[in-house]
Design an enzyme around this catalytic site. Structure first.
Site, PDB file in Angstrom:
ATOM      1  N   HIS A  82       0.768  -1.172   0.005  1.00 47.27           N
ATOM      2  CA  HIS A  82       0.175  -0.011  -0.084  1.00 47.27           C
ATOM      3  C   HIS A  82       0.881   1.238  -0.290  1.00 47.27           C
ATOM      4  O   HIS A  82       1.905   1.522   0.713  1.00 47.27           O
ATOM      5  CB  HIS A  82      -0.863   0.095   1.135  1.00 47.27           C
ATOM      6  CG  HIS A  82      -1.709   1.348   1.284  1.00 47.27           C
ATOM      7  ND1 HIS A  82      -3.081   1.415   0.575  1.00 47.27           N
ATOM      8  CD2 HIS A  82      -1.539   2.611   1.808  1.00 47.27           C
ATOM      9  CE1 HIS A  82      -3.602   2.386   0.567  1.00 47.27           C
ATOM     10  NE2 HIS A  82      -2.906   3.328   1.574  1.00 47.27           N
ATOM     11  N   ASP A 161     -15.075   2.090   7.460  1.00 50.28           N
ATOM     12  CA  ASP A 161     -13.947   3.035   6.871  1.00 50.28           C
ATOM     13  C   ASP A 161     -14.475   3.814   5.547  1.00 50.28           C
ATOM     14  O   ASP A 161     -14.089   4.947   5.491  1.00 50.28           O
ATOM     15  CB  ASP A 161     -12.838   2.264   6.594  1.00 50.28           C
ATOM     16  CG  ASP A 161     -11.637   3.004   5.841  1.00 50.28           C
ATOM     17  OD1 ASP A 161     -11.292   3.855   6.385  1.00 50.28           O
ATOM     18  OD2 ASP A 161     -11.402   2.693   4.664  1.00 50.28           O
ATOM     19  N   ARG A 168     -14.309  12.319   6.377  1.00 51.22           N
ATOM     20  CA  ARG A 168     -13.016  13.082   6.684  1.00 51.22           C
ATOM     21  C   ARG A 168     -12.629  14.122   5.447  1.00 51.22           C
ATOM     22  O   ARG A 168     -12.283  15.049   5.791  1.00 51.22           O
ATOM     23  CB  ARG A 168     -11.968  11.976   6.887  1.00 51.22           C
ATOM     24  CG  ARG A 168     -12.125  11.243   8.420  1.00 51.22           C
ATOM     25  CD  ARG A 168     -11.157  10.161   8.237  1.00 51.22           C
ATOM     26  NE  ARG A 168      -9.965  10.488   8.226  1.00 51.22           N
ATOM     27  CZ  ARG A 168      -8.784   9.658   7.443  1.00 51.22           C
ATOM     28  NH1 ARG A 168      -9.779   8.300   6.851  1.00 51.22           N
ATOM     29  NH2 ARG A 168      -7.946   9.926   7.256  1.00 51.22           N
ATOM     30  N   SER A 183      -7.454   3.567   8.624  1.00 51.32           N
ATOM     31  CA  SER A 183      -8.354   3.358   7.630  1.00 51.32           C
ATOM     32  C   SER A 183      -7.502   2.530   6.573  1.00 51.32           C
ATOM     33  O   SER A 183      -8.193   1.623   6.064  1.00 51.32           O
ATOM     34  CB  SER A 183      -8.299   4.855   6.735  1.00 51.32           C
ATOM     35  OG  SER A 183      -8.663   4.788   5.405  1.00 51.32           O
ATOM     36  N   LYS A 187      -8.751  -2.044   6.144  1.00 48.53           N
ATOM     37  CA  LYS A 187      -8.910  -2.543   4.539  1.00 48.53           C
ATOM     38  C   LYS A 187      -7.997  -3.700   4.338  1.00 48.53           C
ATOM     39  O   LYS A 187      -8.534  -4.677   3.836  1.00 48.53           O
ATOM     40  CB  LYS A 187      -8.936  -1.363   3.640  1.00 48.53           C
ATOM     41  CG  LYS A 187     -10.031  -0.446   3.664  1.00 48.53           C
ATOM     42  CD  LYS A 187     -10.286   0.338   2.428  1.00 48.53           C
ATOM     43  CE  LYS A 187      -8.994   1.556   2.440  1.00 48.53           C
ATOM     44  NZ  LYS A 187      -8.827   2.589   3.077  1.00 48.53           N
TER      45      LYS A 187
END
Length: 425
Positions: A82, A161, A168, A183, A187
């Site tokens: 990620h 999320d 947000r 967050s 995931k």
């Protein structure tokens, strides 16, 4: 339990209890806590922070708000990556097939761009026919047949999320490190990968502008991975300058294919290989050689199969913007700065990105870089090429580039920031 008490507790810098966290996440997901109330809590978290146990419980509550994927039927070890987002960050595109070519399964759930940062799914949708939305069964089929899949996360994965992230984004709380960490990790943990490598960007084009903030975020996420039994490592990487030579959707796909063909910009190749080695090591495949898989064409073979398995045509011509405009170097000398954020904003204004999630993007829009910091340039030479289908966007994009670069006198010493700043495990 009531939401006002939870908001007041965090407002007054108190540590939320596990029961308060579980309740507020569940109630917000069900709609029993209103958006304005969760907005107040998110702002309190931004201002007052969270302890490590609070973040761990918040993450667990978001994971438990939805389904968890199961890759236990796969014969390969799973590894995922990620990135916290940047400009020209096309690394997922060559990385996923490269790691798959070395023996891991790569279930890469990716997102779309928002603001100045690009989105992996937007890039891949420049390929004719390619589909981002797959069912869980389709995702497993692609993983089994090719070793890698890049697709959108399903609605059932950490729905708390998804709802909180949208809130947000419109309440000025995106930058809250506890909420960023939870967050991302909710995931990724719900996704079910066995190991995870985080690319935490640092610099003007990143959400984390300082190394201290990036380090705090990386350490928090690595800790969350450990808490949930996911082998996790983070690299802090430079995002002061755009990655590679392009920022834009089809432009970045072309560059990614160049990397898979054994070429491409040196910085993209360097970071792709660095992340590939970390992913393979975390997956227990320490003897695999990703550089060899790039050189011998096996990574390209996986790319072609992966794109075709998701409906895309790997041989199709990619979109080209109808209009181009060149930005010339203003003087002779050495390019010492090319600001990632400014280039990202210019690409966004040209149509490569979106201000709202529902906005369309132009597949061919973006910015092409003809020089990078450290290069010698001459007055009048092309420095950037702007691409768009709508030429009335050029002036707006040029405004973003007014102070985007510096040229020092010829002979000026220049030392580039390393791509990989540090490793956190």
């Amino acid at each position: 339990m009531d939401v006002i008490s939870v908001i007041r507790a965090k407002r007054d810098r108190k540590e939320l209890t596990p029961d308060q966290i579980d309740w507020v996440i569940d109630a917000y997901t069900r709609g029993d806590v209103a958006d304005e109330q969760m907005s107040a809590l998110a702002m309190a978290i931004l201002l007052n922070g969270m302890t490590r146990p609070e973040i761990a419980r918040w993450t667990a509550a978001m994971i438990n708000s939805g389904e968890r994927m199961d890759f236990s039927t796969l014969t390969r070890p799973t590894a995922d990556k990620h990135s916290t987002g940047g400009v020209g960050d096309k690394i997922t595109l060559p990385l996923a097939p490269l790691v798959a070519a070395c023996g891991a399964a790569v279930p890469q759930l990716s997102g779309r761009g928002l603001g100045h940062t690009g989105g992996t799914l937007d890039k891949l949708e420049a390929i004719p026919g390619w589909r981002a939305l797959l069912s869980n069964a389709e995702m497993l089929d692609v993983l089994n047949s090719t070793g890698a899949v890049i697709c959108a996360a399903g609605d059932g994965l950490a729905p708390a999320d998804k709802k909180l992230y949208a809130l947000r984004d419109v309440t000025g709380t995106v930058e809250a490190i506890p909420l960023i960490a939870s967050s991302i990790m909710s995931k990724k943990i719900a996704e079910g990968t066995g190991s995870l490598v985080l690319d935490v960007k640092v610099g003007s084009g990143a959400f984390m502008k300082t190394e201290a903030d990036a380090r705090e975020l990386a350490e928090t996420m690595v800790g969350l991975g450990a808490d949930h039994g996911v082998r996790t490592v983070a690299l802090l990487t430079d995002m002061a300058t755009p990655l590679g030579r392009t920022a834009g959707n089809a432009l970045e796909v072309r560059e990614s294919v160049e990397v898979l063909a054994g070429g491409g910009p040196a910085d993209v190749v360097e970071l792709t290989l660095a992340l590939a080695r970390e992913m393979l090591d975390a997956a227990g495949l320490k003897d695999a050689d990703p550089a060899k898989a790039l050189a011998d064409g096996s990574a390209m073979d996986v790319w072609r199969r992966m794109i075709a398995a998701q409906g895309g045509d790997p041989d199709a011509d990619l979109p080209i913007a109808r209009e181009q405009q060149i930005v010339e170097a203003a003087s002779d000398g050495v390019l010492t700065r090319l600001d990632a954020y400014d280039v990202g904003v210019a690409a966004w204004r040209l149509g490569a990105g979106r201000a709202r999630k529902e906005d369309p993007v132009q597949a061919g829009a973006g910015v092409e870089l003809h020089a990078k910091p450290g290069d010698t340039v001459t007055k009048g030479q092309p420095l950037l090429t702007l691409h768009t289908d709508t030429p009335d966007r050029f002036d707006y994009a040029l405004e973003a580039l007014d102070s985007a670069y510096d040229i020092a006198p010829a002979g000026t010493d220049f030392t580039a920031q390393p791509i990989v700043i540090d490793r956190i495990a």
